[in-house]
Design a protein around this motif. Structure first.
Motif, mmCIF file in Angstrom:
data_model
loop_
_atom_site.group_PDB
_atom_site.id
_atom_site.type_symbol
_atom_site.label_atom_id
_atom_site.label_comp_id
_atom_site.label_asym_id
_atom_site.label_seq_id
_atom_site.Cartn_x
_atom_site.Cartn_y
_atom_site.Cartn_z
ATOM 1 N N GLY A 254 -8.014 0.586 2.075
ATOM 2 C CA GLY A 254 -9.602 1.335 2.682
ATOM 3 C C GLY A 254 -8.831 2.621 2.496
ATOM 4 O O GLY A 254 -8.036 3.388 2.521
ATOM 5 N N LEU A 255 -9.875 4.113 2.055
ATOM 6 C CA LEU A 255 -9.866 5.397 2.456
ATOM 7 C C LEU A 255 -8.959 5.652 3.675
ATOM 8 O O LEU A 255 -8.138 6.541 4.050
ATOM 9 C CB LEU A 255 -11.270 5.990 2.062
ATOM 10 N N GLN B 48 1.007 -1.131 0.062
ATOM 11 C CA GLN B 48 0.109 -0.319 0.544
ATOM 12 C C GLN B 48 0.760 1.227 -0.133
ATOM 13 O O GLN B 48 0.686 1.986 -0.251
ATOM 14 C CB GLN B 48 -0.608 -0.660 0.983
ATOM 15 N N ARG B 49 1.630 1.154 0.726
ATOM 16 C CA ARG B 49 2.928 2.479 0.949
ATOM 17 C C ARG B 49 3.389 2.677 -0.399
ATOM 18 O O ARG B 49 3.494 3.954 -0.837
ATOM 19 C CB ARG B 49 3.613 2.371 2.558
ATOM 20 N N TYR C 148 -5.348 7.788 4.160
ATOM 21 C CA TYR C 148 -5.457 8.957 4.580
ATOM 22 C C TYR C 148 -4.530 9.116 6.022
ATOM 23 O O TYR C 148 -3.161 9.643 6.317
ATOM 24 C CB TYR C 148 -6.279 9.130 5.643
ATOM 25 N N ARG C 149 -4.031 7.482 6.598
ATOM 26 C CA ARG C 149 -2.888 7.530 7.768
ATOM 27 C C ARG C 149 -1.890 7.183 6.958
ATOM 28 O O ARG C 149 -0.812 7.550 8.339
ATOM 29 C CB ARG C 149 -3.354 5.749 8.587
ATOM 30 N N VAL D 144 -6.024 10.435 -3.854
ATOM 31 C CA VAL D 144 -4.842 9.508 -4.450
ATOM 32 C C VAL D 144 -5.540 8.675 -3.617
ATOM 33 O O VAL D 144 -5.264 7.822 -4.627
ATOM 34 C CB VAL D 144 -3.559 9.812 -2.312
ATOM 35 N N TYR D 145 -6.327 8.935 -3.310
ATOM 36 C CA TYR D 145 -7.245 7.460 -2.884
ATOM 37 C C TYR D 145 -7.882 6.657 -4.393
ATOM 38 O O TYR D 145 -7.681 5.507 -4.786
ATOM 39 C CB TYR D 145 -8.257 7.514 -2.339
ATOM 40 N N ASP D 146 -8.331 7.478 -5.416
ATOM 41 C CA ASP D 146 -9.000 7.260 -6.523
ATOM 42 C C ASP D 146 -7.658 6.361 -7.061
ATOM 43 O O ASP D 146 -8.336 5.312 -8.154
ATOM 44 C CB ASP D 146 -9.744 8.499 -7.256
ATOM 45 N N MET D 147 -6.524 7.190 -7.432
ATOM 46 C CA MET D 147 -5.420 6.602 -8.229
ATOM 47 C C MET D 147 -4.846 5.701 -7.818
ATOM 48 O O MET D 147 -5.148 4.883 -8.416
ATOM 49 C CB MET D 147 -4.391 7.791 -7.944
#
Lengths: 138, 138
Positions: free
Chosen positions: A44-45, A12-13, A49-50, A32-35
């Motif tokens: 997950g959103l 994820q990172r 964020y985290r 960023v979530y969408d990309m």
DNA sequence: TTATGTGCAAAACATTTGCAGGAGT
DNA sequence: ACTCCTGCAAATGTTTTGCACATAA
């Protein structure tokens, strides 16, 4: 002073960082979530964020808190200023010299310990200028 | 160009303006709501938001979109810069010279029509500095 | 009198958080 | 194994909005 502390390199990172590096704009967490979701549909959103927050804390990316409701993020860490279109809200980098001397002026004019500064220009971008000429909003 | 258009002078607006003028900090909409509510207990939060936004649009007050999640408002319209405490989030004015010349630099460095700029310093305020000495967070 | 403004409550956004299960080292 | 991390969903925080009633001009 923990620079790159206990932070695992998860898929994820990596993907968040890669996608953020691809664009020259300054996307919001949701953008960023969408990309990222195109490559990792189950992310997950909250994770986005985290991790944006975490990377910003570790100086890996830049959190750009300019005008507008949402926070924006930037893969470039080198100090630079921003310009925001008052019409469409878009944020871009602007390449002018860093005004080193004003931190000293601020130190003298306040009783704060100065950490830094940021300049945000406001203006109308080329695209919006052209649009307003068409519709003669002037 | 409508400067002070059809905008009635209601009690609510007077009180919002007066209370905003009393403080030298830059309260959020919710903080203005708390101040105003002492004098007008039945005022709605929506009214405060609507009027702060409206007054900012009419140039009667200043909307200060600095770091942090919430918008802040300022009764002073004269151009000036801000400093924000990275520890407690408080925002104050800082009295240093307006950097007129950088608008020209920005004009040259971008293809935007420049409208203006804002500088936000970040630092640690006196109170937070003292607190961190006590607890030796350093 | 009548266009505008207000209070209230719900909706719409933006962000954070708790937790059970999953993954990196 | 044993943390640390993730997905999910619910909670929290901020701002906007619809609507019936109130009020300044």
């Amino acid at each position: 002073m923990d620079q790159l502390p206990n932070m695992r390199l998860t898929t994820q990172r990596q993907v968040i960082l890669e996608e953020l590096g691809k664009v020259k704009t300054h996307p919001t967490a949701n953008e960023v979530y969408d990309m990222v979701r195109r490559r990792l549909p189950r992310i997950g959103l909250g994770t986005v964020y985290r991790n944006l927050e975490l990377m910003a804390d570790n100086g890996i990316i830049l959190k750009v808190e300019v005008g507008g409701t949402q926070k924006r993020f930037d893969a470039t860490v080198k100090p630079h200023y921003h310009i925001r279109c008052s019409a469409c809200g878009k944020v871009n980098d602007i390449d002018i010299a860093i005004q080193e001397q004003i931190n000293q002026a601020a130190e003298n004019a306040s009783n704060y310990k100065i950490l830094g500064h940021h300049i945000e220009f406001s203006g109308i971008c080329r695209e919006c200028l052209e649009k307003s000429e068409e519709t003669s909003i002037n």
